[in-house]
Scaffold this active site. Structure first.
Site, mmCIF file in Angstrom:
data_model
loop_
_atom_site.group_PDB
_atom_site.id
_atom_site.type_symbol
_atom_site.label_atom_id
_atom_site.label_comp_id
_atom_site.label_asym_id
_atom_site.label_seq_id
_atom_site.Cartn_x
_atom_site.Cartn_y
_atom_site.Cartn_z
ATOM 1 N N ASP A 57 -67.899 -71.596 -0.154
ATOM 2 C CA ASP A 57 -66.954 -70.930 -1.050
ATOM 3 C C ASP A 57 -65.932 -70.119 -0.241
ATOM 4 O O ASP A 57 -66.121 -69.851 0.945
ATOM 5 C CB ASP A 57 -67.720 -69.992 -1.997
ATOM 6 C CG ASP A 57 -66.822 -69.427 -3.099
ATOM 7 O OD1 ASP A 57 -67.123 -68.336 -3.603
ATOM 8 O OD2 ASP A 57 -65.793 -70.078 -3.433
ATOM 9 N N GLU B 285 -62.144 -66.816 -8.460
ATOM 10 C CA GLU B 285 -62.963 -66.492 -9.640
ATOM 11 C C GLU B 285 -62.253 -65.526 -10.596
ATOM 12 O O GLU B 285 -61.638 -64.558 -10.194
ATOM 13 C CB GLU B 285 -64.327 -65.886 -9.232
ATOM 14 C CG GLU B 285 -64.290 -64.790 -8.205
ATOM 15 C CD GLU B 285 -64.623 -65.319 -6.828
ATOM 16 O OE1 GLU B 285 -64.166 -66.431 -6.507
ATOM 17 O OE2 GLU B 285 -65.321 -64.648 -6.072
ATOM 18 N N LYS C 117 -67.930 -63.893 5.013
ATOM 19 C CA LYS C 117 -67.164 -64.976 5.652
ATOM 20 C C LYS C 117 -67.308 -64.944 7.172
ATOM 21 O O LYS C 117 -67.234 -65.984 7.802
ATOM 22 C CB LYS C 117 -65.690 -64.901 5.247
ATOM 23 C CG LYS C 117 -65.486 -64.637 3.749
ATOM 24 C CD LYS C 117 -66.319 -65.587 2.892
ATOM 25 C CE LYS C 117 -66.738 -64.980 1.555
ATOM 26 N NZ LYS C 117 -67.928 -65.666 0.976
HETATM 27 O O1 LIG Z 1 -66.197 -65.178 -3.822
HETATM 28 C C1 LIG Z 1 -66.075 -64.024 -3.088
HETATM 29 C C2 LIG Z 1 -64.943 -63.215 -3.164
HETATM 30 C C3 LIG Z 1 -64.859 -62.035 -2.405
HETATM 31 C C4 LIG Z 1 -63.650 -61.180 -2.524
HETATM 32 C C5 LIG Z 1 -63.774 -59.825 -2.811
HETATM 33 C C6 LIG Z 1 -62.634 -59.032 -2.949
HETATM 34 C C7 LIG Z 1 -61.377 -59.604 -2.821
HETATM 35 F F1 LIG Z 1 -60.286 -58.832 -2.962
HETATM 36 C C8 LIG Z 1 -61.233 -60.946 -2.545
HETATM 37 C C9 LIG Z 1 -62.380 -61.745 -2.394
HETATM 38 C C10 LIG Z 1 -65.918 -61.659 -1.585
HETATM 39 C C11 LIG Z 1 -67.070 -62.472 -1.491
HETATM 40 C C12 LIG Z 1 -68.165 -62.116 -0.675
HETATM 41 C C13 LIG Z 1 -69.270 -62.937 -0.643
HETATM 42 C C14 LIG Z 1 -69.274 -64.108 -1.394
HETATM 43 N N1 LIG Z 1 -68.241 -64.482 -2.165
HETATM 44 C C15 LIG Z 1 -67.146 -63.672 -2.248
HETATM 45 MG MG LIG Z 2 -67.758 -66.453 -3.135
#
Ligand SMILES: Oc1cc(-c2ccc(F)cc2)cc2cccnc12
Ligand SMILES: [Mg+2]
Length: 215
Positions: free
Chosen positions: A169, A199, A144
């Site tokens: 996303d 997700e 991010k």
């Molecule tokens: O969809 C995503 C979610 C998370 C994520 C990981 C751990 C959490 F506790 C919360 C969110 C990381 C991403 C990194 C790169 C691309 N997409 C991601």
């Molecule tokens: Mg993602």
């Protein structure tokens, strides 16, 4: 050494999906994500929203930043015509190796140009090395804190044109507040937020930002 989570997902796909059938591969990854181990791929709920955007846009030239296991690359490529040019970029070598096998199992290796590199290095090379003129659509789903850096790189490298659709996303979770602020206030995009679910979660909110470049 023991398998990584991503390798366990790949093994589950290879043992439970049908080779050459992208929808069965997506279904297997989603079943594993809901029932066995959470993973940070786009998933089925946000995936259905991305499907709609891809169908509406029907891109001939598409770029994804952040391949991870290849789930969204398969989601996107299964909706593109043979003639489309679709590049996906992943920095992590181990994730890229899993993605290559997942994409191959889905039978989409001829429709996806997989690049294992830093997006900051790839974006300035797209015109010269990958024969891109401009991009019809971009899906941003990597770290991010580099979303803003990379969309600005797309702008300065003249890769966006009037109407290019940029989808991002994780606007809520883990959150990309600087990115949301930028696309909504810089004056270069018509930007809308599409709320959804994180997700493989019934409770957590997340969403996609869709930003159309004004040219
Ligand atoms: O969809 C995503 C979610 C998370 C994520 C990981 C751990 C959490 F506790 C919360 C969110 C990381 C991403 C990194 C790169 C691309 N997409 C991601
Ligand atoms: Mg993602």
């Amino acid at each position: 050494s023991a398998m990584s989570k991503e390798q366990r997902v790949l093994q589950y796909v290879q043992q439970n999906a049908s080779r050459g059938d992208p929808d069965s591969v997506l279904a297997a990854v989603d079943k594993f994500g809901w029932e066995t181990e959470w993973a940070m791929n786009l998933g089925d709920v946000k995936g259905a929203i991305l499907d709609r955007f891809v169908k509406e846009t029907a891109p001939q030239t598409m770029l994804e930043l952040g391949t991870y296991m290849g789930y969204s690359a398969i989601r996107i490529a299964r909706l593109l015509p043979e003639t489309a040019k679709f590049m996906t970029v992943e920095f992590d070598q181990e994730n890229a190796a899993v993605a290559r096998e997942m994409i191959e199992f889905a039978g989409l290796q001829n429709r996806i140009i997989q690049i294992t590199s830093d997006t900051a290095d790839v974006i300035p090379q797209l015109k010269t090395k990958y024969d891109v003129e401009t991009l019809d659509m971009v899906f941003i789903d990597h770290w991010k804190d580099v979303y803003v850096r990379d969309i600005k790189l797309l702008e300065t490298n003249k890769l966006l044109r009037k109407g290019t659709v940029v989808v991002a996303d994780n606007i809520i979770k883990p959150g990309a507040p600087e990115y949301a602020e930028y696309v909504r206030t810089c004056g270069k995009y018509d930007s809308t937020f599409h709320e959804s679910r994180f997700e493989y979660s019934n409770d957590d909110i997340d969403g996609l930002e869709k930003s159309v470049f004004r040219g």
